[in-house]
Design a protein around this motif. Structure first.
Motif, mmCIF file in Angstrom:
data_model
loop_
_atom_site.group_PDB
_atom_site.id
_atom_site.type_symbol
_atom_site.label_atom_id
_atom_site.label_comp_id
_atom_site.label_asym_id
_atom_site.label_seq_id
_atom_site.Cartn_x
_atom_site.Cartn_y
_atom_site.Cartn_z
ATOM 1 N N ALA A 185 0.827 -1.204 0.000
ATOM 2 C CA ALA A 185 0.000 0.000 0.000
ATOM 3 C C ALA A 185 0.861 1.253 0.000
ATOM 4 O O ALA A 185 0.540 2.247 -0.665
ATOM 5 C CB ALA A 185 -0.938 -0.016 1.203
ATOM 6 N N SER A 186 1.965 1.207 0.718
ATOM 7 C CA SER A 186 2.844 2.383 0.783
ATOM 8 C C SER A 186 3.513 2.641 -0.563
ATOM 9 O O SER A 186 3.681 3.802 -0.967
ATOM 10 C CB SER A 186 3.900 2.194 1.873
ATOM 11 N N GLU A 187 3.901 1.576 -1.275
ATOM 12 C CA GLU A 187 4.533 1.750 -2.581
ATOM 13 C C GLU A 187 3.516 2.293 -3.589
ATOM 14 O O GLU A 187 3.847 3.169 -4.419
ATOM 15 C CB GLU A 187 5.103 0.427 -3.073
ATOM 16 N N ARG A 188 2.294 1.816 -3.539
ATOM 17 C CA ARG A 188 1.249 2.343 -4.419
ATOM 18 C C ARG A 188 1.022 3.826 -4.147
ATOM 19 O O ARG A 188 0.942 4.642 -5.077
ATOM 20 C CB ARG A 188 -0.054 1.569 -4.215
ATOM 21 N N ALA A 189 0.938 4.175 -2.867
ATOM 22 C CA ALA A 189 0.709 5.568 -2.497
ATOM 23 C C ALA A 189 1.862 6.452 -2.951
ATOM 24 O O ALA A 189 1.655 7.583 -3.411
ATOM 25 C CB ALA A 189 0.506 5.686 -0.990
ATOM 26 N N ARG A 190 3.083 5.951 -2.837
ATOM 27 C CA ARG A 190 4.254 6.729 -3.255
ATOM 28 C C ARG A 190 4.224 7.007 -4.752
ATOM 29 O O ARG A 190 4.463 8.143 -5.193
ATOM 30 C CB ARG A 190 5.538 5.984 -2.887
ATOM 31 N N LEU A 191 3.904 5.993 -5.544
ATOM 32 C CA LEU A 191 3.867 6.167 -6.992
ATOM 33 C C LEU A 191 2.763 7.139 -7.409
ATOM 34 O O LEU A 191 2.966 7.987 -8.289
ATOM 35 C CB LEU A 191 3.662 4.806 -7.673
ATOM 36 N N ILE A 192 1.606 7.032 -6.773
ATOM 37 C CA ILE A 192 0.499 7.930 -7.105
ATOM 38 C C ILE A 192 0.855 9.362 -6.709
ATOM 39 O O ILE A 192 0.599 10.320 -7.458
ATOM 40 C CB ILE A 192 -0.792 7.466 -6.419
ATOM 41 N N GLU A 193 1.470 9.527 -5.545
ATOM 42 C CA GLU A 193 1.857 10.857 -5.079
ATOM 43 C C GLU A 193 2.890 11.493 -6.009
ATOM 44 O O GLU A 193 2.902 12.712 -6.210
ATOM 45 C CB GLU A 193 2.417 10.768 -3.657
ATOM 46 N N GLN A 194 3.728 10.668 -6.618
ATOM 47 C CA GLN A 194 4.734 11.166 -7.549
ATOM 48 C C GLN A 194 4.144 11.524 -8.911
ATOM 49 O O GLN A 194 4.849 12.042 -9.780
ATOM 50 C CB GLN A 194 5.838 10.120 -7.737
ATOM 51 N N GLY A 195 2.867 11.245 -9.092
ATOM 52 C CA GLY A 195 2.216 11.589 -10.344
ATOM 53 C C GLY A 195 2.308 10.534 -11.423
ATOM 54 O O GLY A 195 2.048 10.824 -12.605
ATOM 55 N N ALA A 196 2.678 9.303 -11.057
ATOM 56 C CA ALA A 196 2.810 8.243 -12.055
ATOM 57 C C ALA A 196 1.453 7.919 -12.667
ATOM 58 O O ALA A 196 0.443 7.860 -11.960
ATOM 59 C CB ALA A 196 3.387 6.989 -11.407
ATOM 60 N N PRO A 197 1.382 7.723 -13.997
ATOM 61 C CA PRO A 197 0.123 7.279 -14.613
ATOM 62 C C PRO A 197 -0.255 5.894 -14.079
ATOM 63 O O PRO A 197 0.620 5.087 -13.768
ATOM 64 C CB PRO A 197 0.461 7.222 -16.107
ATOM 65 N N TYR A 198 -1.539 5.642 -13.981
ATOM 66 C CA TYR A 198 -1.965 4.329 -13.505
ATOM 67 C C TYR A 198 -3.347 3.988 -14.054
ATOM 68 O O TYR A 198 -4.096 4.857 -14.492
ATOM 69 C CB TYR A 198 -1.994 4.273 -11.977
ATOM 70 N N ALA A 199 -3.647 2.698 -14.028
ATOM 71 C CA ALA A 199 -4.977 2.183 -14.342
ATOM 72 C C ALA A 199 -5.493 1.470 -13.106
ATOM 73 O O ALA A 199 -4.730 0.774 -12.419
ATOM 74 C CB ALA A 199 -4.917 1.224 -15.523
ATOM 75 N N LEU A 200 -6.766 1.626 -12.809
ATOM 76 C CA LEU A 200 -7.383 0.929 -11.689
ATOM 77 C C LEU A 200 -8.005 -0.358 -12.217
ATOM 78 O O LEU A 200 -8.886 -0.325 -13.084
ATOM 79 C CB LEU A 200 -8.444 1.802 -11.023
ATOM 80 N N ARG A 201 -7.530 -1.485 -11.707
ATOM 81 C CA ARG A 201 -7.959 -2.794 -12.187
ATOM 82 C C ARG A 201 -8.807 -3.514 -11.133
ATOM 83 O O ARG A 201 -8.608 -3.348 -9.931
ATOM 84 C CB ARG A 201 -6.745 -3.660 -12.548
ATOM 85 N N LEU A 202 -9.721 -4.320 -11.637
ATOM 86 C CA LEU A 202 -10.512 -5.180 -10.763
ATOM 87 C C LEU A 202 -9.709 -6.430 -10.445
ATOM 88 O O LEU A 202 -9.204 -7.095 -11.349
ATOM 89 C CB LEU A 202 -11.815 -5.563 -11.462
ATOM 90 N N ASP A 203 -9.566 -6.733 -9.161
ATOM 91 C CA ASP A 203 -8.914 -7.976 -8.753
ATOM 92 C C ASP A 203 -9.912 -9.104 -9.051
ATOM 93 O O ASP A 203 -10.794 -9.404 -8.262
ATOM 94 C CB ASP A 203 -8.581 -7.925 -7.259
#
Length: 291
Positions: free
Chosen positions: A138-156
Protein backbone atom coordinates in the motif's frame (compact mmCIF):
# COMPACT_ATOMS: atom_id res chain seq x y z
CA UNK A 1 -45.79 -4.17 -13.99
CA UNK A 2 -43.78 -1.11 -15.10
CA UNK A 3 -43.11 -0.86 -18.84
CA UNK A 4 -39.84 -2.34 -20.17
CA UNK A 5 -37.02 0.13 -20.77
CA UNK A 6 -34.73 -0.13 -23.80
CA UNK A 7 -31.72 1.99 -24.71
CA UNK A 8 -29.35 2.73 -27.57
CA UNK A 9 -25.94 3.93 -26.39
CA UNK A 10 -23.54 5.00 -29.16
CA UNK A 11 -20.15 6.65 -28.71
CA UNK A 12 -19.63 9.92 -30.62
CA UNK A 13 -16.23 8.90 -31.97
CA UNK A 14 -17.35 8.59 -35.58
CA UNK A 15 -20.43 8.60 -37.80
CA UNK A 16 -23.11 5.92 -37.48
CA UNK A 17 -23.26 3.06 -39.99
CA UNK A 18 -25.74 0.33 -40.91
CA UNK A 19 -24.81 -1.76 -37.87
CA UNK A 20 -25.75 1.09 -35.57
CA UNK A 21 -28.97 1.62 -37.50
CA UNK A 22 -29.94 -2.03 -37.02
CA UNK A 23 -29.33 -1.94 -33.27
CA UNK A 24 -31.08 1.39 -32.79
CA UNK A 25 -34.10 0.36 -34.85
CA UNK A 26 -34.31 -3.02 -33.11
CA UNK A 27 -34.39 -1.33 -29.71
CA UNK A 28 -36.86 1.33 -30.86
CA UNK A 29 -39.17 -1.22 -32.51
CA UNK A 30 -39.03 -3.48 -29.43
CA UNK A 31 -39.93 -0.60 -27.12
CA UNK A 32 -42.82 0.47 -29.32
CA UNK A 33 -44.19 -3.06 -29.75
CA UNK A 34 -44.05 -3.80 -26.01
CA UNK A 35 -45.43 -0.46 -24.86
CA UNK A 36 -42.05 0.30 -23.33
CA UNK A 37 -39.72 3.28 -23.15
CA UNK A 38 -36.77 4.04 -25.44
CA UNK A 39 -33.74 5.95 -24.15
CA UNK A 40 -30.74 7.40 -25.96
CA UNK A 41 -27.44 7.56 -24.09
CA UNK A 42 -24.24 9.17 -25.34
CA UNK A 43 -21.16 7.25 -24.19
CA UNK A 44 -18.60 10.05 -24.45
CA UNK A 45 -16.01 9.22 -21.81
CA UNK A 46 -13.21 8.91 -24.40
CA UNK A 47 -12.32 12.61 -24.57
CA UNK A 48 -9.51 11.97 -27.07
CA UNK A 49 -11.83 10.52 -29.75
CA UNK A 50 -15.33 11.85 -29.02
CA UNK A 51 -16.25 15.04 -30.88
CA UNK A 52 -19.29 17.36 -30.83
CA UNK A 53 -19.89 17.01 -34.57
CA UNK A 54 -20.20 13.23 -34.20
CA UNK A 55 -22.72 13.65 -31.38
CA UNK A 56 -24.77 16.10 -33.44
CA UNK A 57 -24.71 13.62 -36.34
CA UNK A 58 -26.07 10.86 -34.09
CA UNK A 59 -29.17 12.93 -33.34
CA UNK A 60 -29.59 13.80 -37.03
CA UNK A 61 -29.20 10.22 -38.25
CA UNK A 62 -31.57 8.73 -35.68
CA UNK A 63 -34.23 11.37 -36.31
CA UNK A 64 -33.95 10.72 -40.05
CA UNK A 65 -34.57 7.02 -39.38
CA UNK A 66 -37.81 7.97 -37.62
CA UNK A 67 -36.51 7.16 -34.14
CA UNK A 68 -37.73 9.27 -31.20
CA UNK A 69 -36.25 9.15 -27.71
CA UNK A 70 -37.00 10.48 -24.27
CA UNK A 71 -35.39 13.67 -23.01
CA UNK A 72 -33.01 14.47 -21.50
CA UNK A 73 -30.30 12.41 -23.16
CA UNK A 74 -27.83 11.04 -20.65
CA UNK A 75 -24.24 12.01 -21.52
CA UNK A 76 -21.67 10.02 -19.57
CA UNK A 77 -19.24 12.94 -19.37
CA UNK A 78 -21.78 14.74 -17.16
CA UNK A 79 -21.96 11.92 -14.60
CA UNK A 80 -18.35 11.13 -13.71
CA UNK A 81 -19.04 11.52 -9.98
CA UNK A 82 -21.49 8.60 -10.09
CA UNK A 83 -18.87 6.31 -11.61
CA UNK A 84 -16.35 7.55 -9.05
CA UNK A 85 -18.77 6.61 -6.27
CA UNK A 86 -19.05 3.06 -7.66
CA UNK A 87 -15.25 2.79 -7.83
CA UNK A 88 -14.95 3.90 -4.22
CA UNK A 89 -17.41 1.21 -3.15
CA UNK A 90 -15.35 -1.47 -4.90
CA UNK A 91 -12.14 -0.03 -3.47
CA UNK A 92 -13.58 -0.10 0.06
CA UNK A 93 -14.16 -3.83 -0.45
CA UNK A 94 -10.50 -4.33 -1.41
CA UNK A 95 -11.40 -5.29 -5.00
CA UNK A 96 -9.48 -2.55 -6.85
CA UNK A 97 -5.75 -2.00 -7.28
CA UNK A 98 -3.63 0.40 -9.37
CA UNK A 99 -1.23 -0.87 -12.03
CA UNK A 100 1.51 1.42 -13.28
CA UNK A 101 2.93 -0.28 -16.39
CA UNK A 102 2.63 1.57 -19.69
CA UNK A 103 1.09 -0.14 -22.72
CA UNK A 104 4.61 -0.65 -24.10
CA UNK A 105 5.76 -2.23 -20.85
CA UNK A 106 2.75 -4.55 -20.80
CA UNK A 107 3.45 -5.60 -24.41
CA UNK A 108 7.05 -6.37 -23.42
CA UNK A 109 5.90 -8.47 -20.46
CA UNK A 110 3.52 -10.42 -22.68
CA UNK A 111 6.30 -11.06 -25.20
CA UNK A 112 8.58 -12.34 -22.43
CA UNK A 113 5.94 -14.73 -21.14
CA UNK A 114 5.06 -15.95 -24.61
CA UNK A 115 8.66 -16.94 -25.18
CA UNK A 116 7.85 -20.05 -23.16
CA UNK A 117 4.18 -20.69 -23.92
CA UNK A 118 1.15 -18.89 -25.34
CA UNK A 119 -0.14 -16.17 -23.00
CA UNK A 120 -3.91 -16.23 -22.38
CA UNK A 121 -6.08 -13.71 -24.20
CA UNK A 122 -9.53 -12.36 -23.51
CA UNK A 123 -12.54 -12.95 -25.80
CA UNK A 124 -11.57 -9.87 -27.81
CA UNK A 125 -8.09 -11.27 -28.42
CA UNK A 126 -6.19 -8.91 -26.10
CA UNK A 127 -3.62 -10.47 -23.75
CA UNK A 128 -4.60 -10.68 -20.10
CA UNK A 129 -2.78 -8.33 -17.74
CA UNK A 130 0.66 -9.90 -17.12
CA UNK A 131 2.01 -7.53 -14.47
CA UNK A 132 2.57 -7.85 -10.75
CA UNK A 133 1.09 -4.56 -9.51
CA UNK A 134 -1.29 -6.49 -7.27
CA UNK A 135 1.74 -7.47 -5.15
CA UNK A 136 2.85 -3.89 -4.45
CA UNK A 137 2.48 -2.71 -0.88
CA UNK A 138 0.00 0.00 0.00
CA UNK A 139 2.84 2.38 0.78
CA UNK A 140 4.53 1.75 -2.58
CA UNK A 141 1.25 2.34 -4.42
CA UNK A 142 0.71 5.57 -2.50
CA UNK A 143 4.25 6.73 -3.26
CA UNK A 144 3.87 6.17 -6.99
CA UNK A 145 0.50 7.93 -7.10
CA UNK A 146 1.86 10.86 -5.08
CA UNK A 147 4.73 11.17 -7.55
CA UNK A 148 2.22 11.59 -10.34
CA UNK A 149 2.81 8.24 -12.05
CA UNK A 150 0.12 7.28 -14.61
CA UNK A 151 -1.96 4.33 -13.50
CA UNK A 152 -4.98 2.18 -14.34
CA UNK A 153 -7.38 0.93 -11.69
CA UNK A 154 -7.96 -2.79 -12.19
CA UNK A 155 -10.51 -5.18 -10.76
CA UNK A 156 -8.91 -7.98 -8.75
CA UNK A 157 -10.78 -10.61 -10.71
CA UNK A 158 -9.98 -13.57 -8.46
CA UNK A 159 -11.13 -11.71 -5.35
CA UNK A 160 -14.20 -10.34 -7.14
CA UNK A 161 -15.30 -13.76 -8.39
CA UNK A 162 -14.81 -15.25 -4.93
CA UNK A 163 -16.93 -12.47 -3.45
CA UNK A 164 -19.76 -12.74 -5.99
CA UNK A 165 -19.95 -16.52 -6.31
CA UNK A 166 -21.54 -18.30 -9.25
CA UNK A 167 -23.61 -16.05 -11.52
CA UNK A 168 -25.74 -16.39 -14.65
CA UNK A 169 -27.64 -14.16 -17.01
CA UNK A 170 -30.82 -14.65 -19.03
CA UNK A 171 -30.11 -14.49 -22.77
CA UNK A 172 -33.06 -13.92 -25.10
CA UNK A 173 -30.86 -13.68 -28.18
CA UNK A 174 -27.84 -15.82 -28.96
CA UNK A 175 -24.10 -15.76 -28.48
CA UNK A 176 -21.36 -16.46 -31.04
CA UNK A 177 -21.89 -20.20 -30.71
CA UNK A 178 -25.66 -20.09 -30.30
CA UNK A 179 -25.63 -19.72 -26.50
CA UNK A 180 -29.09 -18.78 -25.25
CA UNK A 181 -31.34 -19.14 -22.21
CA UNK A 182 -29.53 -19.27 -18.88
CA UNK A 183 -25.83 -18.57 -19.52
CA UNK A 184 -23.10 -19.14 -16.94
CA UNK A 185 -20.99 -16.06 -16.21
CA UNK A 186 -17.24 -16.44 -16.88
CA UNK A 187 -15.62 -13.10 -16.00
CA UNK A 188 -12.28 -14.76 -15.26
CA UNK A 189 -11.61 -15.04 -19.00
CA UNK A 190 -11.11 -11.25 -19.03
CA UNK A 191 -8.41 -11.17 -16.37
CA UNK A 192 -7.99 -8.08 -14.18
CA UNK A 193 -9.97 -5.65 -16.34
CA UNK A 194 -9.42 -1.90 -16.19
CA UNK A 195 -12.28 -0.02 -14.53
CA UNK A 196 -10.74 3.47 -14.63
CA UNK A 197 -7.56 5.38 -15.34
CA UNK A 198 -5.84 8.26 -13.61
CA UNK A 199 -7.26 10.75 -16.10
CA UNK A 200 -10.70 9.10 -16.53
CA UNK A 201 -12.63 7.86 -13.49
CA UNK A 202 -14.50 5.15 -15.39
CA UNK A 203 -14.40 2.65 -18.25
CA UNK A 204 -16.96 1.12 -20.58
CA UNK A 205 -17.55 -1.85 -18.26
CA UNK A 206 -18.13 0.26 -15.17
CA UNK A 207 -20.14 3.08 -16.71
CA UNK A 208 -22.50 0.82 -18.65
CA UNK A 209 -23.68 -1.06 -15.56
CA UNK A 210 -24.02 2.11 -13.49
CA UNK A 211 -25.93 3.86 -16.29
CA UNK A 212 -28.27 0.94 -16.93
CA UNK A 213 -29.13 0.75 -13.24
CA UNK A 214 -29.65 4.49 -12.76
CA UNK A 215 -31.77 4.73 -15.91
CA UNK A 216 -33.88 1.71 -15.01
CA UNK A 217 -32.94 -0.19 -18.16
CA UNK A 218 -34.62 -3.60 -18.11
CA UNK A 219 -33.79 -4.87 -21.63
CA UNK A 220 -30.24 -4.69 -23.00
CA UNK A 221 -30.40 -5.31 -26.75
CA UNK A 222 -26.96 -5.05 -28.36
CA UNK A 223 -24.57 -6.67 -30.81
CA UNK A 224 -23.24 -10.19 -30.44
CA UNK A 225 -19.68 -8.81 -30.22
CA UNK A 226 -20.51 -7.75 -26.65
CA UNK A 227 -21.88 -11.15 -25.63
CA UNK A 228 -19.00 -12.18 -23.37
CA UNK A 229 -18.64 -8.67 -21.94
CA UNK A 230 -21.90 -9.51 -20.16
CA UNK A 231 -19.87 -11.70 -17.80
CA UNK A 232 -18.00 -8.64 -16.52
CA UNK A 233 -21.21 -6.62 -16.36
CA UNK A 234 -23.06 -9.26 -14.35
CA UNK A 235 -20.10 -9.50 -11.97
CA UNK A 236 -20.08 -5.74 -11.40
CA UNK A 237 -23.85 -5.70 -10.94
CA UNK A 238 -23.53 -8.37 -8.24
CA UNK A 239 -20.67 -6.57 -6.49
CA UNK A 240 -22.45 -3.21 -6.53
CA UNK A 241 -25.91 -4.56 -5.70
CA UNK A 242 -27.39 -3.38 -9.02
CA UNK A 243 -30.42 -4.93 -10.74
CA UNK A 244 -29.95 -7.47 -13.54
CA UNK A 245 -31.53 -6.63 -16.89
CA UNK A 246 -32.55 -9.19 -19.49
CA UNK A 247 -30.02 -9.47 -22.33
CA UNK A 248 -30.63 -9.97 -26.03
CA UNK A 249 -27.56 -10.09 -28.25
CA UNK A 250 -28.35 -9.72 -31.93
CA UNK A 251 -26.57 -10.60 -35.16
CA UNK A 252 -24.01 -8.19 -36.58
CA UNK A 253 -24.30 -6.41 -39.90
CA UNK A 254 -21.16 -7.44 -41.82
CA UNK A 255 -19.34 -5.98 -44.79
CA UNK A 256 -18.70 -7.77 -48.07
CA UNK A 257 -15.67 -9.51 -46.59
CA UNK A 258 -17.70 -10.83 -43.66
CA UNK A 259 -16.15 -8.41 -41.17
CA UNK A 260 -17.86 -6.28 -38.55
CA UNK A 261 -18.63 -2.80 -39.87
CA UNK A 262 -16.34 0.07 -38.91
CA UNK A 263 -17.18 3.74 -38.46
CA UNK A 264 -14.50 4.42 -41.07
CA UNK A 265 -16.40 2.45 -43.74
CA UNK A 266 -18.04 5.21 -45.79
CA UNK A 267 -19.97 2.76 -47.98
CA UNK A 268 -22.18 1.81 -45.04
CA UNK A 269 -22.26 5.20 -43.28
CA UNK A 270 -25.75 6.57 -42.76
CA UNK A 271 -24.74 10.10 -43.76
CA UNK A 272 -23.30 8.89 -47.04
CA UNK A 273 -26.28 6.66 -47.76
CA UNK A 274 -28.70 9.47 -47.04
CA UNK A 275 -26.74 11.85 -49.28
CA UNK A 276 -26.90 9.31 -52.11
CA UNK A 277 -30.70 9.30 -51.99
CA UNK A 278 -31.33 6.24 -49.84
CA UNK A 279 -34.57 6.51 -47.81
CA UNK A 280 -35.18 5.35 -44.22
CA UNK A 281 -37.34 2.50 -45.55
CA UNK A 282 -34.37 1.36 -47.63
CA UNK A 283 -32.20 1.25 -44.50
CA UNK A 284 -34.72 -1.03 -42.80
CA UNK A 285 -34.66 -3.31 -45.83
CA UNK A 286 -30.84 -3.30 -45.98
CA UNK A 287 -30.56 -4.47 -42.37
CA UNK A 288 -33.36 -7.03 -42.66
CA UNK A 289 -36.12 -5.30 -40.71
CA UNK A 290 -39.76 -5.01 -41.82
CA UNK A 291 -40.89 -1.62 -43.17
Amino acid sequence: MPPPVFRFAPSPNGYLHLGHAYSALLNFDSARESGGRFLLRIEDIDVARCRPEFEAAIYQDLAWLGIAWEQPVRRQSEHLSEYRDALERLSAEGLIYPSFESRAEIAKLVAQREAGAPWPRDPDGAPLYPGSAKLLSASERARLIEQGAPYALRLDMAAACARAGDLTWTEHGAGPDGETGVVAVRPEVWGDVILARKETPTSYHLSVVVDDALQGVTEVVRGRDLFWSTSVHRLLQALLGLPEPVYRHHRLILDGAGQKLSKSTAATGLRELRASGVAPADIRRLVGLPP
